[in-house]
Design a protein around this motif. Sequence first.
Motif, mmCIF file in Angstrom:
data_model
loop_
_atom_site.group_PDB
_atom_site.id
_atom_site.type_symbol
_atom_site.label_atom_id
_atom_site.label_comp_id
_atom_site.label_asym_id
_atom_site.label_seq_id
_atom_site.Cartn_x
_atom_site.Cartn_y
_atom_site.Cartn_z
ATOM 1 N N ASP A 59 -3.356 2.582 8.478
ATOM 2 C CA ASP A 59 -4.512 2.637 6.448
ATOM 3 C C ASP A 59 -4.826 4.664 7.316
ATOM 4 O OD1 ASP A 59 -5.153 3.573 4.511
ATOM 5 O OD2 ASP A 59 -6.124 1.842 4.330
ATOM 6 N N GLU A 60 -4.204 5.314 6.987
ATOM 7 C CA GLU A 60 -4.124 6.627 7.088
ATOM 8 C C GLU A 60 -5.113 7.329 8.254
ATOM 9 O OE1 GLU A 60 -5.932 8.854 3.371
ATOM 10 O OE2 GLU A 60 -5.529 7.102 2.151
ATOM 11 N N GLN A 91 -8.868 2.384 8.167
ATOM 12 C CA GLN A 91 -9.027 4.619 7.226
ATOM 13 C C GLN A 91 -10.033 5.173 8.099
ATOM 14 O OE1 GLN A 91 -8.848 4.605 3.661
ATOM 15 N NE2 GLN A 91 -9.225 6.591 3.195
ATOM 16 N N SER A 128 -4.323 1.328 0.013
ATOM 17 C CA SER A 128 -5.375 0.379 0.907
ATOM 18 C C SER A 128 -4.874 -0.972 0.269
ATOM 19 C CB SER A 128 -6.445 0.786 1.511
ATOM 20 O OG SER A 128 -7.021 1.809 1.360
HETATM 21 MG MG LIG Z 1 -7.170 3.610 0.656
#
Ligand SMILES: [Mg+2]
Lengths: 351, 687
Positions: free
Chosen positions: A198-199, A122, A77
């Motif tokens: 991000d994820e 995320q 991240s």
């Molecule tokens: Mg992360």
Amino acid sequence: MTGTTPPAIACQHVWQVFGPNARKALDAALQRTGGDARAAAAQLREQGLIPAVQDATFEVGKGELFVIMGLSGSGKSTIIRCISQLLDATAGEIALDGENIVGASKQRLTQLRREKMGMVFQHFGLFPHMTVAENVAYPLRVQGVAKARRRERAQEVISLVGLEGREDAFPRELSGGQRQRVGIARSLAVNPDIWFLDEPFSALDPLIRRQLQDEFLKIQANLKKSIVFITHDIAEALKLADRIAIMRDGRIVQIGTPADIVLRPADDYVREFSRDVAKGAHARVRSVMRPVSDLPPGPDDPGLRPDMTLDEALAHCMELYQPVPVHDDSGAVIGAVNPVDLAAALQVESE
Amino acid sequence: MTTAADVLPSRLGLTPGTRAALVVLLTGALCLALEPVLPWLVKWPDAWTLPATQWVDTVTRWILGWLKPLARAFADLMRYPMDWANLALNATPWPVTIGLITALGWYLGGLRMAALGFLGLSFVLASGYWSESMNTLALVAVSVPLALIVGGAIGLLANEFPRLKPPVQAVLDVMQTVPTFAYLTPLLVLFGFGPVVGLIASAIYAAPPMARNVILGLERVESEIKEAAVMSGAGRLQQLFQVEVPSAASQIMVGVNQCLMAALSMVIIAAVIGGFNDIGWEVLLTMRKAQFGQSLLAGLVIVVFAVVIDRMSGALAIERRRHDPRVVYGVLALAAVLTALFWSRLPDPAEFTLLAPVAEAVDTGLGEFTAANGDWLAGVKNGAMFYVLLPLRIGLDQAVLPFTWGFAWTPGMSWAVFAAGAALCLILIWRGRVTAGLMVLIGAGMLETGIADLPWPFVLVGAAALGRIAGGWRLSLLAVGLMLTILLSGLWDRAMLSLYLSGVSVVACAVVGGFFGLWSAVSPMAWRIVQPICDMLQTIPLFVFLIPVLMFFQIGEFSAFLAICAYAVVPMIRYTRHGLVSTPPELMEAAIASGATGWQIMRDVRAPYAAPTILLGLNQTILYAFAMLVIAALIGTTGLGQSIYLALGKADVGLGISAGAAMAILAFLADRMVQGFAEERRRALGL
Ligand SMILES: [Mg+2]
Ligand SMILES: Nc1ncnc2c1ncn2[C@@H]1O[C@H](COP(=O)(O)OP(=O)(O)OP(=O)(O)O)[C@@H](O)[C@H]1O
């Protein structure tokens, strides 16, 4: 990635160190160690600082889907926060389409974010007080786009991610999967060239995740954006990536195609990642193919293609022991493969 | 003495707590032993104090003199909105006002809130205090926006400039401990008599909760939400006002709620300076005339306002859903139509005396009750005074008199107390609880001497020891330094009196509140009864607590004690229960699986786990007790509270500020120490 057009993203020796007086400490550490990144990072750690990203150098080509992978806390991240300038990188150069953005003015950064960059978070990062449509339209609202235009464009991206009918719902009324679709829609509202994710799927259950991955690939096939995609799931990385970077404790330990990562892991850490993957399903014939001059093919021709997976190829030459030819689309022989190598490639992990 | 205290115990391998107790004990014993030879060891000689009060007076008057023209100009400026608000509220026909509040109630919280608004204001109307109430509301209506703007701006600035945050937090912390009356004296000098003082005081008092909640709310906005705003290409102001502030809305609304309640409370307290025909003044007046029926009625009007304002603004913080606006228009239209129809016959609200008979009935009923039960009430009061409060205050040696106890205190009895303490101490030490044993001995000494008569070196060393254990050397030094200032300023005796009364009240609250908290934790039924009472007690403005205790126990220390306890007991109950019921279920299951009984689980698992929370409750209780101590000066306490109140009457800035500062010092130190203990407990539990 031709020589004339610059890559979409170019990072050179990017560092992000957390802690007081990070910049000075990093300079001093690099000085002492003569520029050795690993030693410098170790020294910084000893001083109680956190070198979350160490000496990261890579490029993402236009239209490329670049996946960053690593365990929790490895700095994934942080690295995209550096590129998107949410964090001020401690050292290094970052260029978008050839334009150096480190130290760029606030106005320029805002402009870049309004025109060029989109980001999916995320944990979604949805605005709790806005409806789905308002969330999605927010990037347009800050630019002063008229309300009707905003609504229209929001509608487009909302249908793109398949959320029609939920425009006036609030985030708290949505399921996890739906929330992430809102996040994706919002990041696409201004039609950015560079897309950070991000994820995006890791908070979701496996079924929804697979479904969203497929939709994501479909969207990307149409939009052809330059993408940095973060995940800690190797299967997801192999499924989506053009190239993969593997991070460990802030360092990029390997960059390569999915087949490279599976078949030629740079170290045990990377090998550990791909341990549980069915390699045959990801590596392609091309990665074990050799020139005809090295390996003259035998009489049998099971009809291998370079983009076949190893599993498929092996199924075709179960009974064969002689080298076999590989054909391109026009049927011409472009190389040869030894069936023994095919089997050996799948055995890498057990050694 | 250092050798005895430091070398010996450390060689014995004692814990810091034991060592501190030993040092304190030795200091106390030494003071008592040397008292006949060196009387200054026990009582700080007046000749050694500095004329600090006068210095403060000179300096502040000089500063205030500079500020005065500005302040007066500001006061003149504020007079406009105040007059407008006054006019608007008083000129609006009462059916319209009631309609407005009812409609607002509906909009915010549906039928229940609408009913609350309607019934509440109807009660106010029936009480005959309509115009007084409107005057009070006018003050609140002007001071709250002022406080919201100032507090909000402080919060936003502290959020924008992280460097400002620590100093701002520190100032807010200190402001929380400064007693309410202490603001009033300098403001009085600055702005002159009149309602503007009340206005400014309530704005100053109400701004900090707003600032705190704004800071907290903005801090708690998820970082990804903030980043999403940045990545959307928003400018800083767009980020702040379009994303961060709305995302923090519930927390900010909690701030608005607290701000409203603080403003109301302070506006009513500020009535003591008079000059404004408001409801707080009415309470005071009737209280002084011993018209308790009327006084209670006026007090209930205040409570009604507090409840209505609290519940409605609370609904702002919790509910997002707003109710059908068509009902709002309907109610408003109805009110307007009624007003228009009965315009000529609309009675003046002051003529409503519906509840006057009730007030009278209360008065006569009270008269009869006290006549019939006077002995019993006096018995309770005198018993508490002579057998508990007085001995704690001046010590057994002076409080035990033939007139009350039936025998005279002799030195032999002092020795007996010490001997009993020593015996208990030895038993405890023998059972391995050295610190507890020493504490018993210290307690025996304090009981014999009396809190107000404690030798000053003992208090200083005690403060240092507590500070050392709770928060390390820095807190210890700070405690000694601050206590020394009080000693030198000549306010020591009064400070000790305040310490005694608040200390006794806090202990009483801890016992009673702890019991009710425990009971509510084990029995949901009990909580169902206790909770609304707690909610109510917490909503009632400080001032109103004085009325019922006065009705039954007249002016005096016991009444003050009761008022303080009634107000300060609530956090103790709440936090105790909360701490006990929030034990993680795994821990309880593990204990049950080990075969522990209910009470063993309570003692060995739940109570230790709840300790930090309970300590925080105790901390709140202490702060509440100090806040009430000053208000209780109105009904007879000695000590700093009384000084602050007297200073207000004489516009004596020096005394007002010094006594206020001394009070703030006591509250601040108590706060830091208890927080320190709570923190230490939390760390010990790995939380
Ligand atoms: Mg992360
Ligand atoms: N603002 C910060 N201040 C200090 N340390 C930080 C900060 N942000 C991240 N870190 C540290 O940097 C390291 C990398 O964090 P990062 O969030 O990039 O990990 P990640 O790879 O994204 O992990 P995850 O998969 O859990 O999201 C961690 O050790 C983290 O504690």
